[in-house]
Design an enzyme around this catalytic site. Structure first.
Site, PDB file in Angstrom:
ATOM      1  N   GLU A   1      69.030  48.358  33.629  1.00  0.00           N
ATOM      2  CA  GLU A   1      68.202  49.286  32.834  1.00  0.00           C
ATOM      3  C   GLU A   1      67.302  50.152  33.726  1.00  0.00           C
ATOM      4  O   GLU A   1      67.305  51.382  33.571  1.00  0.00           O
ATOM      5  CB  GLU A   1      67.353  48.532  31.807  1.00  0.00           C
ATOM      6  CG  GLU A   1      68.154  47.705  30.815  1.00  0.00           C
ATOM      7  CD  GLU A   1      68.359  46.270  31.268  1.00  0.00           C
ATOM      8  OE1 GLU A   1      68.647  46.059  32.458  1.00  0.00           O
ATOM      9  OE2 GLU A   1      68.243  45.367  30.432  1.00  0.00           O
TER      10      GLU A   1
ATOM     11  N   CYS B   1      65.188  42.418  29.456  1.00  0.00           N
ATOM     12  CA  CYS B   1      64.255  41.296  29.606  1.00  0.00           C
ATOM     13  C   CYS B   1      62.817  41.768  29.377  1.00  0.00           C
ATOM     14  O   CYS B   1      62.485  42.939  29.587  1.00  0.00           O
ATOM     15  CB  CYS B   1      64.402  40.643  30.973  1.00  0.00           C
ATOM     16  SG  CYS B   1      64.008  41.717  32.338  1.00  0.00           S
TER      17      CYS B   1
ATOM     18  N   CYS C   1      62.362  44.723  32.206  1.00  0.00           N
ATOM     19  CA  CYS C   1      63.178  45.926  31.988  1.00  0.00           C
ATOM     20  C   CYS C   1      62.655  46.724  30.801  1.00  0.00           C
ATOM     21  O   CYS C   1      62.813  47.946  30.747  1.00  0.00           O
ATOM     22  CB  CYS C   1      64.630  45.531  31.742  1.00  0.00           C
ATOM     23  SG  CYS C   1      65.403  44.924  33.225  1.00  0.00           S
TER      24      CYS C   1
END
Ligand SMILES: NC(=O)c1ccc[n+]([C@@H]2O[C@H](COP(=O)([O-])OP(=O)(O)OC[C@H]3O[C@@H](n4cnc5c(N)ncnc54)[C@H](OP(=O)(O)O)[C@@H]3O)[C@@H](O)[C@H]2O)c1
Length: 375
Positions: A49, A72, A81
């Site tokens: 990401e 996450c 992320c």
């Protein structure tokens, strides 16, 4: 767009352990323009990401990210992320599946929603779950994804090597495919019988992918592999781990010492009936960061993994299909898998022709396993 993200994730298989390989695509939904594509970096960091948002820069603002696993939300070795997604100003995030890791488990999506990002989940979830299965079973079952590779003759018999030479059952195309499986695995596993008979190298020998050779693991029964084997002599080139019970290590102390001096790592595991106990082997592998395990054999080990129910996927390579009288009906699996792997609940996925040979894929069938447990 999610197909594209899955393709990006597939590229990282075998390179990101212990982290999952994730694919992320940033796109303009209105025009269909793909702005950036990213895969989790080798070694597992940075995650996909932030790499996708970095590549997209200001063009990510107001656009959509398609990602194969929930971003996450916790601080690990890298910042969450979700922060990168929010900082980039994305308006919508489409995820294939939630992350079963208890540190994430829906919190990433909750945080995005609470910050006003539109969230859609479950897009191509089945395929994404399969691709990420190494991560899923690591977190939920403390074991790696286990893929069995079998090479058989046209009639299902297992040709045996010997005299320290591997026996090539299939042709070049199928063998190249087999090496691709090695590149996508974190570890490859054989028993001492295969080391004794074939003296294999077990590296990935595809041009440009040699650095993706998996960790080479030997399961030792009563004896340890020979110190003059190719594996022992190439331990400096790619890691070699030998897993054995305390009893075997003690009974072969001198040889264990020589193998260690040659650069092999010895890992002690629990035993049952003088052989390593597979759940203990799985636990040790997961503890060492292995998420995808390719079991190349031989037949004694296939059997042990099947009996223990520790098989996610089978790749059955069969020689000489083109020359056989049978028609190449790709919708039909060969009839003999049950003889090779008794008691396993597997479902046929597909059959592909590979030059003169073929490869049939079977996957673990959760529903059939549960049905047979309840009867
Ligand atoms: N066609 C193919 O795809 C393929 C692939 C690989 C190998 N092969 C052929 O297979 C032959 C070797 O067969 P194999 O069955 O002897 O090889 P193997 O499965 O590689 O090794 C079996 C040995 O591993 C040890 N072992 C350690 N932990 C075990 C466990 N949990 N369960 C079972 N065994 C465990 C045992 O040693 P102890 O007996 O000392 O306990 C056992 O005898 C060779 O001729 C090779 O060419 C074929």
């Amino acid at each position: 767009m999610m197909e594209l993200a899955l393709r990006a994730a597939r590229l990282g298989l075998g390179t990101t352990a212990p982290n999952p390989s994730v694919g992320a695509v940033i796109a303009n939904e209105a025009t269909g323009e793909v702005i950036s594509i990213a895969t989790t970096a080798p070694g597992g960091r940075p995650h996909a990401e932030p790499l996708a948002t970095l590549a997209a820069g200001h063009r990510a603002r107001g656009k959509t990210m398609y990602v194969t696993l929930e971003p996450c939300s916790h601080v690990g070795h890298t910042p969450p992320c979700v922060d990168a997604v929010l900082a980039a100003g994305l308006a919508r995030v489409v995820v294939a599946q939630e992350d079963p890791d208890p540190r994430v488990a829906g919190r990433g999506l909750d945080r995005l929603r609470s910050e006003g990002v539109e969230v859609t989940r479950g897009v191509l979830g089945d395929e994404a779950r399969w691709l990420t299965r190494g991560h899923i079973v690591r977190v939920t079952e403390r074991r790696p994804f286990i893929q069995l590779k079998l090479a058989v003759g046209h009639d299902g018999t297992v040709p045996r090597g010997g005299a320290g030479k591997p026996l090539f059952v299939t042709g070049d195309v199928a063998r190249t495919h087999g090496h691709m499986l090695r590149a996508r695995a974190d570890a490859i596993l054989v028993g001492t019988g295969t080391v004794r008979d074939d003296d294999p190298d077990l590296t990935c020998r595809l041009a440009g992918l040699a650095q993706q050779s998996p960790v080479r693991v030997v399961l030792a029964g009563r004896k340890l592999p020979s110190t003059s084997s190719k594996l022992a002599n190439s331990a400096a080139k790619a890691p070699v781990w030998i897993m054995a019970s305390a009893r075997t290590l003690a009974a072969n102390e001198h040889q264990a010492d020589s193998l260690q001096k040659a650069g092999c790592r010895l890992l002690q595991v629990g035993e049952v009936g003088s052989r390593p106990w597979l759940p203990s082997v799985c636990e040790a592998l997961v503890g060492e960061g292995i998420t995808r395990l390719l079991v190349e054999g031989g037949p004694t080990l296939w059997h042990s993994f099947a009996v223990a129910g520790l098989v996610d996927e089978v790749r059955l390579f069969r020689a000489g299909v083109e020359t056989a009288s049978e028609t190449a009906d790709k919708t039909k699996p060969p009839p003999f898998l049950g003889d090779l792997l008794p008691g396993l609940a597997l479902r046929f996925v597909d059959r592909r022709l590979l030059g003169p040979d073929d490869m049939t894929t079977y996957r673990h069938d959760q529903q059939r396993t549960e049905r047979s447990r309840s009867t």
